[in-house]
Design a protein around this motif. Structure first.
Motif, PDB file in Angstrom:
ATOM      1  N   ALA A  16      -7.493   4.348  10.263  1.00 25.95           N
ATOM      2  CA  ALA A  16      -6.505   3.838   9.306  1.00 25.95           C
ATOM      3  C   ALA A  16      -7.421   3.986   7.915  1.00 25.95           C
ATOM      4  O   ALA A  16      -6.563   4.697   6.972  1.00 25.95           O
ATOM      5  N   THR A  27      -1.498   2.273   8.220  1.00 31.80           N
ATOM      6  CA  THR A  27      -0.941   1.153   8.934  1.00 31.80           C
ATOM      7  C   THR A  27      -0.533   1.526  10.240  1.00 31.80           C
ATOM      8  O   THR A  27      -0.092   0.686  11.176  1.00 31.80           O
ATOM      9  N   PHE A  31      -1.471  -1.067  13.103  1.00 29.77           N
ATOM     10  CA  PHE A  31      -0.134  -1.977  13.411  1.00 29.77           C
ATOM     11  C   PHE A  31       0.244  -1.920  14.868  1.00 29.77           C
ATOM     12  O   PHE A  31       0.315  -2.929  15.510  1.00 29.77           O
ATOM     13  N   THR A  45       1.008  -7.985  10.406  1.00 26.88           N
ATOM     14  CA  THR A  45       0.847  -7.225   9.162  1.00 26.88           C
ATOM     15  C   THR A  45       0.123  -8.067   8.124  1.00 26.88           C
ATOM     16  O   THR A  45      -0.601  -7.395   7.406  1.00 26.88           O
ATOM     17  N   ASN A  48      -3.307  -7.312   9.050  1.00 22.29           N
ATOM     18  CA  ASN A  48      -3.820  -5.895   8.693  1.00 22.29           C
ATOM     19  C   ASN A  48      -3.903  -5.603   7.169  1.00 22.29           C
ATOM     20  O   ASN A  48      -4.923  -4.862   6.935  1.00 22.29           O
ATOM     21  N   SER A  49      -2.884  -6.194   6.453  1.00 23.43           N
ATOM     22  CA  SER A  49      -2.873  -5.942   5.038  1.00 23.43           C
ATOM     23  C   SER A  49      -4.193  -6.363   4.523  1.00 23.43           C
ATOM     24  O   SER A  49      -4.806  -5.665   3.455  1.00 23.43           O
ATOM     25  N   ALA A 155       2.838   1.065   5.655  1.00 26.73           N
ATOM     26  CA  ALA A 155       2.693   2.178   6.224  1.00 26.73           C
ATOM     27  C   ALA A 155       3.436   3.214   5.415  1.00 26.73           C
ATOM     28  O   ALA A 155       4.426   3.140   4.778  1.00 26.73           O
ATOM     29  N   ASN A 188      -2.784  -3.477  -2.152  1.00 26.96           N
ATOM     30  CA  ASN A 188      -3.230  -4.061  -0.748  1.00 26.96           C
ATOM     31  C   ASN A 188      -4.110  -5.299  -1.085  1.00 26.96           C
ATOM     32  O   ASN A 188      -4.204  -6.118  -0.398  1.00 26.96           O
TER      33      ASN A 188
END
Length: 254
Positions: A16, A27, A31, A45, A48-49, A155, A188
Motif C-alpha cells: 500500500a 487502500t 482493506f 477503515t 487502515n487510515s 482508496a 490521511n
C-alpha cells in the motif's frame, strides 16, 4: 493475532505504501486483507487510515525535490484537503455502519475503474492544452471533494487528485504527483488524528500497517518511476474487486 496474519498485514502495508507513492490506491491492498481476516469494515477503515498516514509522509518526503516552488499550492489546496478530510471522517463515524457497508463496494468499484483508466487519463493530460498556474476557481472545490472521499474511504484518492490537478494545472506530471502526495498526507493524517480521538482502532493492525507503509512509501518514491504500472494496476483491481465481493457476500449472502 497469529504470525501469518501479522505477516499478511505487514506485507499489505508495504504494498500500500509503495503504490500510494506512485499511483494512489494503496487502500485496495490493505482493506481487503483486513476484511478477509475478519475485521468489521468500519474498524478496518479506521485502523487502515491511521496506519497509512506515516507512509504518506515518507512518500511526500521522497518527492520533496518535485515539491520545490509549490509552497503556495500546498497551503491553498492543503486547507481544502484538511476541511474535506474532517467532513469525510465525521460522516464515517456518524452514519450507520450499514450505510458504510453498502457504500464501500460502490466506492471500491469506482476506485478500480479510476485505476484502470489512469493510463488514458495520463495520455489525455499529455495532450491537453496548458492549464492555469493555480488551476482556476473550481479546483479548490474539487480538492475539497477528494478530501471528503479520502476521509471517508481512502482508496484511489491519489488517482482522483492527479486527474483533477493534472487537467487544471500547467505543470509537469511528476510535480503534480508530488503535490498529490503532500495533499494525501494531509488528508490521511487529519483523518488519523480524528479517528484516534473519536474512534476505536485496532492498534496491532495500525502498527503493522504503519510499519509496512513507511517502508513501502520510501521504496515507492525511490523506485516507482522505474516500474511499469500495468501488472500492478491489474493486481490492485483484482484485490479491490475481491474486497467488494467479500463485503457484499458477508452482508447479503450469509
Amino acid at each position: 493475532m497469529g504470525l501469518w496474519e501479522a505477516l499478511a498485514i505487514l506485507v499489505a502495508g508495504i504494498g500500500a505504501g509503495g503504490i500510494n507513492a506512485v499511483v494512489g490506491s494503496g487502500t485496495l491492498f490493505t482493506f481487503p486483507v483486513l476484511i478477509a481476516l475478519g475485521y468489521p469494515p468500519v474498524v478496518a477503515t479506521v485502523s487502515n487510515s491511521i496506519g497509512l498516514a506515516p507512509g504518506s509522509l515518507t512518500s511526500a518526503i521522497g518527492y520533496r525535490r518535485e515539491l520545490r516552488g509549490q509552497r503556495r499550492r500546498v497551503i491553498r489546496f492543503g486547507v481544502m484537503s484538511f476541511l474535506g478530510a474532517l467532513t469525510g471522517a465525521v460522516a464515517l463515524l456518524r452514519l450507520p455502519e450499514d450505510v458504510f457497508t453498502l457504500v464501500v463496494p460502490v466506492l471500491i468499484a469506482g476506485a478500480c475503474v479510476l485505476v484502470l483508466l489512469q493510463p488514458r487519463i495520463n495520455a489525455r493530460l499529455r495532450r491537453r492544452r496548458a492549464g492555469r498556474p493555480d488551476g482556476g476557481p473550481l479546483l479548490p472545490l474539487g480538492i475539497y471533494g477528494a478530501g471528503v472521499y479520502g476521509g471517508y474511504f481512502a482508496a484511489a484518492q491519489g488517482v482522483v487528485l492527479i486527474g483533477l490537478m493534472g487537467s487544471s494545472l500547467d505543470d509537469e506530471l511528476q510535480r503534480i504527483n508530488a503535490l498529490k502526495n503532500a495533499l494525501t498526507f494531509i488528508v490521511n493524517s487529519t483523518a488519523a488524528v480524528f479517528y484516534i480521538a473519536f474512534a476505536s482502532p485496532q492498534w496491532t493492525v495500525v502498527a503493522l500497517v504503519a510499519a509496512g507503509a513507511v517502508v513501502g512509501g520510501y521504496l515507492g518514491s525511490l523506485y516507482g518511476r522505474r516500474l511499469s504500472p500495468r501488472a500492478l494496476r491489474l493486481l490492485v483491481v483484482l484485490i479491490g474487486l475481491s474486497a467488494a465481493v467479500q463485503i457484499l457476500w458477508s452482508t447479503f449472502g450469509g
